[in-house]
Structure formats: structure tokens, C-alpha cells
Write an enzyme that holds these catalytic residues in place. Sequence first.
Site, mmCIF file in Angstrom:
data_model
loop_
_atom_site.group_PDB
_atom_site.id
_atom_site.type_symbol
_atom_site.label_atom_id
_atom_site.label_comp_id
_atom_site.label_asym_id
_atom_site.label_seq_id
_atom_site.Cartn_x
_atom_site.Cartn_y
_atom_site.Cartn_z
ATOM 1 N N ARG A 54 0.820 -1.394 0.019
ATOM 2 C CA ARG A 54 0.098 -0.037 0.086
ATOM 3 C C ARG A 54 0.953 1.390 -0.271
ATOM 4 O O ARG A 54 1.984 1.106 0.047
ATOM 5 C CB ARG A 54 -1.056 -0.061 1.142
ATOM 6 N N GLY A 55 0.325 2.293 0.052
ATOM 7 C CA GLY A 55 0.973 3.502 -0.263
ATOM 8 C C GLY A 55 0.814 4.148 -1.727
ATOM 9 O O GLY A 55 1.146 3.196 -2.717
ATOM 10 N N ALA A 56 0.466 5.261 -1.916
ATOM 11 C CA ALA A 56 -0.143 5.686 -3.312
ATOM 12 C C ALA A 56 1.232 5.491 -4.443
ATOM 13 O O ALA A 56 0.972 4.749 -5.421
ATOM 14 C CB ALA A 56 -0.612 7.188 -3.398
ATOM 15 N N ARG A 91 -7.924 -0.183 -6.286
ATOM 16 C CA ARG A 91 -8.225 1.039 -5.534
ATOM 17 C C ARG A 91 -8.505 2.157 -6.162
ATOM 18 O O ARG A 91 -7.625 2.686 -7.224
ATOM 19 C CB ARG A 91 -6.963 1.224 -4.321
ATOM 20 N N GLN A 201 -1.841 2.305 10.360
ATOM 21 C CA GLN A 201 -0.627 2.253 9.650
ATOM 22 C C GLN A 201 0.491 3.023 10.203
ATOM 23 O O GLN A 201 1.598 3.042 10.200
ATOM 24 C CB GLN A 201 -0.854 3.064 8.196
ATOM 25 N N ASP A 242 -2.943 11.140 -1.274
ATOM 26 C CA ASP A 242 -3.055 10.036 -2.386
ATOM 27 C C ASP A 242 -3.338 10.676 -3.657
ATOM 28 O O ASP A 242 -3.847 10.067 -4.799
ATOM 29 C CB ASP A 242 -4.189 8.984 -1.742
ATOM 30 N N ASN A 252 -6.262 12.423 1.337
ATOM 31 C CA ASN A 252 -5.408 11.403 2.316
ATOM 32 C C ASN A 252 -6.304 10.670 3.148
ATOM 33 O O ASN A 252 -7.320 10.584 3.216
ATOM 34 C CB ASN A 252 -4.253 12.278 2.952
ATOM 35 N N LYS A 253 -5.262 9.714 3.942
ATOM 36 C CA LYS A 253 -5.826 8.986 4.633
ATOM 37 C C LYS A 253 -7.045 9.376 5.722
ATOM 38 O O LYS A 253 -6.651 10.483 6.188
ATOM 39 C CB LYS A 253 -4.905 8.120 5.723
HETATM 40 C C1 LIG Z 1 3.192 8.213 0.304
HETATM 41 S S1 LIG Z 1 1.752 7.202 0.525
HETATM 42 C C2 LIG Z 1 0.623 8.317 0.601
HETATM 43 C C3 LIG Z 1 -0.812 7.878 1.297
HETATM 44 O O1 LIG Z 1 -1.039 6.609 0.996
HETATM 45 C C4 LIG Z 1 -1.616 5.805 2.083
HETATM 46 O O2 LIG Z 1 -2.861 5.197 1.874
HETATM 47 P P1 LIG Z 1 -2.888 3.625 2.097
HETATM 48 O O3 LIG Z 1 -2.184 3.271 3.483
HETATM 49 O O4 LIG Z 1 -4.535 3.260 2.046
HETATM 50 O O5 LIG Z 1 -2.164 3.004 0.985
HETATM 51 C C5 LIG Z 1 -1.906 7.031 2.978
HETATM 52 O O6 LIG Z 1 -3.144 7.840 2.820
HETATM 53 C C6 LIG Z 1 -0.614 7.891 2.854
HETATM 54 O O7 LIG Z 1 -0.705 9.162 3.426
#
Ligand SMILES: CSC[C@H]1O[C@H](OP(=O)(O)O)[C@H](O)[C@@H]1O
Length: 368
Positions: A54-56, A91, A201, A242, A252-253
Site C-alpha cells: 500500500r501507499g499511493a 483501489r 498504518q 493519495d 489522504n488517509k
Molecule cells: C506516500 S503514501 C501516501 C498515502 O497513501 C496511504 O494510503 P494507504 O495506506 O491506504 O495506501 C496514506 O493515505 C498515505 O498518506
Amino acid sequence: MKINGTPYRSVWVDEKDGWSIHIFDQTRLPFALDILTLVTPEEVAHAICTMQVRGAPLIGAVAAYGLALALRSSANDTTLEQTAAMLAATRPTAINLRWAIERMLTRLRPLAPAERAAAAYAEAGLICDEDAAQNEAIGRHGLELLRALAAGGRRVNILTHCNAGWIATVDWGTALAPIYMAHDEGLDVHVWVDETRPRNQGAALTAWELGSHGVPHTVIADNAGGHLMQHGQVDIVIVGTDRVTRSGDVANKIGTYLKALAARDNDVPFWVALPSTTIDWTVSDGIREIPIEERAASEVTHVGGRDDAGNIVRVQITPDGSRAANPAFDVTPARLVTGLITEKGCCPATQAGLLSLFPEFGQKEQGI
Ligand SMILES: CSC[C@H]1O[C@H](OP(=O)(O)O)[C@H](O)[C@@H]1O
């Protein structure tokens, strides 16, 4: 970044076979460092959907390799288009996923099928190299902000939300990149780590990253951030994102918007770190135009962790029969964002600010 002295990226091609893909199973961190080997696009899609990866920026890079995996066995147009559609559907919020797949399709569509697999691996590798370089540049630009706050040797207290570290990108991270560089430079930085319910996270991944790198940090409940800001214990908020619209709205989250409100109410600078691959030039109004992923209610009704016997478990925390809602992201309006930290420098969260750094995207308003 390094794990026990060994340098790693968050995704890599197997050095022996030259085609299988490795990632860390992020659902097992911080209690187990499990490396997953992905050999089919379906396994890549599953890893993205279940947030093993995960992570954008990282899901974009891994999806690019998912296309390369598909093309090894069949490189016709149908396979290319269907695999791209499958991966794009995993996603909806992070624009990096769509950006990476569109880039791969632009590169691969004109090629003869026989040329596509090798070209796909090469292009996915370029996407990874570029992400790592962009994030390192984000670190350098964000470091300037932390140096200014650390003037005179004072401690800088930074609050961050979710995980925007190296494990959320190919390398370095976005929000955490400046923090790593400040720490390595000897600045006295401390990080308040939002646990970031429901997937935690922050508690699981950001705390693991910072602890592995020796960065002082304190895990807090998501709801504690405003209190800390009211009592002058937060000098700056830095988060990842994101998707950023051309007008500077930030997806964002879930919970980021509430942090931004508390920061504004307490005059705490609220910065968002992102590579330009996270900018969606086709949309302006984030609240109305950015799709917000709705994830399973079980992520709210259950929580993962390690029991006293050392077993990684999931336990229910709500009564049987209670319903739960689980929007995975929210949108912070640009008016609450102090500025954006990109690979090209820092700018206001405005269209003019973004175009000052990325003039080449002026024509993007018509869509990518
Ligand atoms: C550099 S990661 C950016 C962003 O992605 C994460 O979402 P997820 O854990 O659902 O993939 C989170 O919103 C981060 O801030």
C-alpha cells in the site's frame, strides 16, 4: 532505506530469475518481516486490494510490474487492456495507480507483442527509479522547513498521520523523507505518530520505520493531536497524500482533514508532501470529484496485533451485530493546507503554486 543495515526498496525484481516481483507483506509488520513473491497479475491485484502492499506511489509501481508479469505469458492487446483494467480497479483514490497504468499503456500499446514484456519491465523499473529520486528530492526540500524550525538547536516536534514513509513508496517516502534527512543531519526531531485507525498504518508502519532508523517518536491516539497542538507541542504537521487536485485540495488517509482543522485552529503549519505523480490535473474540487474508497466494515470492527504469546492475531472490538462504516480517505480543502512539498520545491496549495513548479502541466486541465 535500510533494514538492519541492508538496503532495501519496497518492491524489487528477483535478481536470480529476473522476472518475479518481491514486496514486503505490510499486513504482517511490525511483528514479522515477510517478503512476498508475486508471479501473476492476479497476485499483484490481491496484494494491492488487501493492502499487503500500500501507499499511493508504491501501488502504482507494483501495478506496473503486474502488467509486466501478465505480458510474460501473453502479450496480445486483449491481455494488455484487460490486465490494465483489472489492476486499475483495485483501489480508486490514489491517482498514482492510474497514472502508472496509463504510462505503461502509452509505452506498450505501440509495440509488437514480442517486445512488450521486456519493455514493461524496463518501464516499471524507470517508474521505480523516478519515484525514489523524486522522494529524495522531496526530502531535501522538506528538510529546509525543518532546519528553519530547528534554528538554535531547538527540538522540532512533527505530527504525521498514517504512513507516508519509505515503505509506502519505492524508497525514501514522502512525509517522512525530510524527517529522515533532518535526523541524519543531527537535528533534534521528534515525531508524534498518529496510530491512524482503523488500519493503524501509523502505529504499525510509521513507528516501525522511525524506530528502525532511530528517529525519536511517540505513538498517539488519533484523537490526541488537537490537544497536543493546543498545548504547543506540535511545531509542524507533515502528511502524505493519495491525490492532490489542480486547485490544491488534498485526499489522504481518513482523519487528515480533522488534523488540518486542528492545525488551522492552533496556527500550526500543515504541509503535504507528494511527488508530482500524485497530482490529478483533471480535477479541481476534491470533495466532489475525488472518489473515496469505502473499505470493509471488518477493518473497523476488528483490529490486528500480537498477543502475549507472540501470535499475530485479529480480535473483534465491537458487539456482534453493530454496523460499521469505513471510508478510507478524506479530502482536506486547499485553504487548510499551508503548502505542498514536491520534488521541484515547496509551493502554496494553489493552481498557480503548482503551475509555478510544473508549468508543463498547464494544458493538463483538459485531462490526462
Ligand atoms: C506516500 S503514501 C501516501 C498515502 O497513501 C496511504 O494510503 P494507504 O495506506 O491506504 O495506501 C496514506 O493515505 C498515505 O498518506
